[in-house]
Write a protein that holds these residues in place. Structure first.
Motif, PDB file in Angstrom:
ATOM      1  N   LEU A 292      24.735  19.542  33.112  1.00 13.42           N
ATOM      2  CA  LEU A 292      24.880  21.055  33.055  1.00 13.42           C
ATOM      3  C   LEU A 292      26.108  21.177  31.966  1.00 13.42           C
ATOM      4  N   GLY A 293      27.178  20.413  32.313  1.00  8.28           N
ATOM      5  CA  GLY A 293      28.234  20.186  31.245  1.00  8.28           C
ATOM      6  C   GLY A 293      27.572  19.909  29.904  1.00  8.28           C
TER       7      GLY A 293
ATOM      8  N   TRP B 104      25.784  22.566  28.334  1.00  7.40           N
ATOM      9  CA  TRP B 104      26.580  23.646  27.674  1.00  7.40           C
ATOM     10  C   TRP B 104      27.347  23.290  26.505  1.00  7.40           C
TER      11      TRP B 104
ATOM     12  N   ALA C  63      24.693  23.149  23.581  1.00  7.10           N
ATOM     13  CA  ALA C  63      24.459  24.349  23.136  1.00  7.10           C
ATOM     14  C   ALA C  63      25.658  25.065  22.437  1.00  7.10           C
TER      15      ALA C  63
ATOM     16  N   GLY D   5      19.923  27.571  24.730  1.00  6.55           N
ATOM     17  CA  GLY D   5      21.145  27.391  23.750  1.00  6.55           C
ATOM     18  C   GLY D   5      21.776  28.287  22.909  1.00  6.55           C
TER      19      GLY D   5
ATOM     20  N   LEU E  71      23.478  30.980  25.288  1.00 10.57           N
ATOM     21  CA  LEU E  71      24.756  30.644  25.813  1.00 10.57           C
ATOM     22  C   LEU E  71      25.868  30.053  24.916  1.00 10.57           C
ATOM     23  N   GLY E  72      25.664  29.213  23.615  1.00  9.15           N
ATOM     24  CA  GLY E  72      26.568  28.586  23.072  1.00  9.15           C
ATOM     25  C   GLY E  72      26.955  29.711  22.046  1.00  9.15           C
TER      26      GLY E  72
ATOM     27  N   MET F 201      29.376  32.235  24.173  1.00  7.09           N
ATOM     28  CA  MET F 201      30.647  31.772  24.461  1.00  7.09           C
ATOM     29  C   MET F 201      31.670  31.622  23.350  1.00  7.09           C
TER      30      MET F 201
ATOM     31  N   THR G 267      35.821  24.263  27.442  1.00 10.20           N
ATOM     32  CA  THR G 267      35.227  24.738  28.565  1.00 10.20           C
ATOM     33  C   THR G 267      34.456  23.788  29.455  1.00 10.20           C
ATOM     34  N   PRO G 268      33.276  23.249  28.661  1.00  9.61           N
ATOM     35  CA  PRO G 268      32.573  22.523  29.510  1.00  9.61           C
ATOM     36  C   PRO G 268      33.270  21.054  29.945  1.00  9.61           C
TER      37      PRO G 268
ATOM     38  N   TYR H  19      35.381  21.761  32.849  1.00  8.57           N
ATOM     39  CA  TYR H  19      34.728  22.031  33.927  1.00  8.57           C
ATOM     40  C   TYR H  19      34.162  20.876  34.529  1.00  8.57           C
TER      41      TYR H  19
END
Length: 92
Positions: free
Chosen positions: A20-21, A24, A27, A56, A59-60, A63, A74-75, A78
C-alpha cells in the motif's frame, strides 16, 4: 491460533503495508497536473499520464494538491511507523 501461524500473519501484514505504501508513493511520484483529481474532475483528451491509471491519478494528484510536496513523505513515514508496531522489532 497456533504459534506457527503467527509469523506468517506478520509477514503477510508487512507485505500488505509495504504494498500500500509503494502504491501510494508511486501514485504521487507519477502524478501529472493534467490528470483528474478530486478537485479537478476533468478527464484529459490525450488520456491519463499517471502510471496507476485513474486510482493513482485521484490519490496522487489530490494528495499533492492538498499537502504540496510534503505529501511525498507521507507514505514513507506511514510504512516506517507501521513496521515498528510488530513484536519483531525490526531495524529499518
Amino acid at each position: 491460533m497456533t504459534a506457527g501461524a503467527q509469523p506468517f500473519q506478520i509477514k503477510l501484514s508487512f507485505l500488505l503495508i509495504w504494498g500500500l505504501g509503494l502504491f501510494w508513493m508511486l501514485a504521487m511520484l507519477t502524478a501529472d497536473f493534467r490528470d483528474p483529481t478530486f478537485f479537478n474532475p476533468l478527464y484529459p483528451a490525450e488520456g491519463l499520464h499517471n502510471w496507476l491509471s485513474l486510482p493513482g491519478a485521484l490519490l496522487g494528484g489530490s494528495m499533492i494538491e492538498i499537502f504540496g510536496p510534503v505529501a511525498l513523505l507521507t507514505p514513507v513515514s506511514y510504512t516506517h511507523l507501521r513496521a515498528h508496531e510488530t513484536s519483531l522489532h525490526l531495524v529499518c
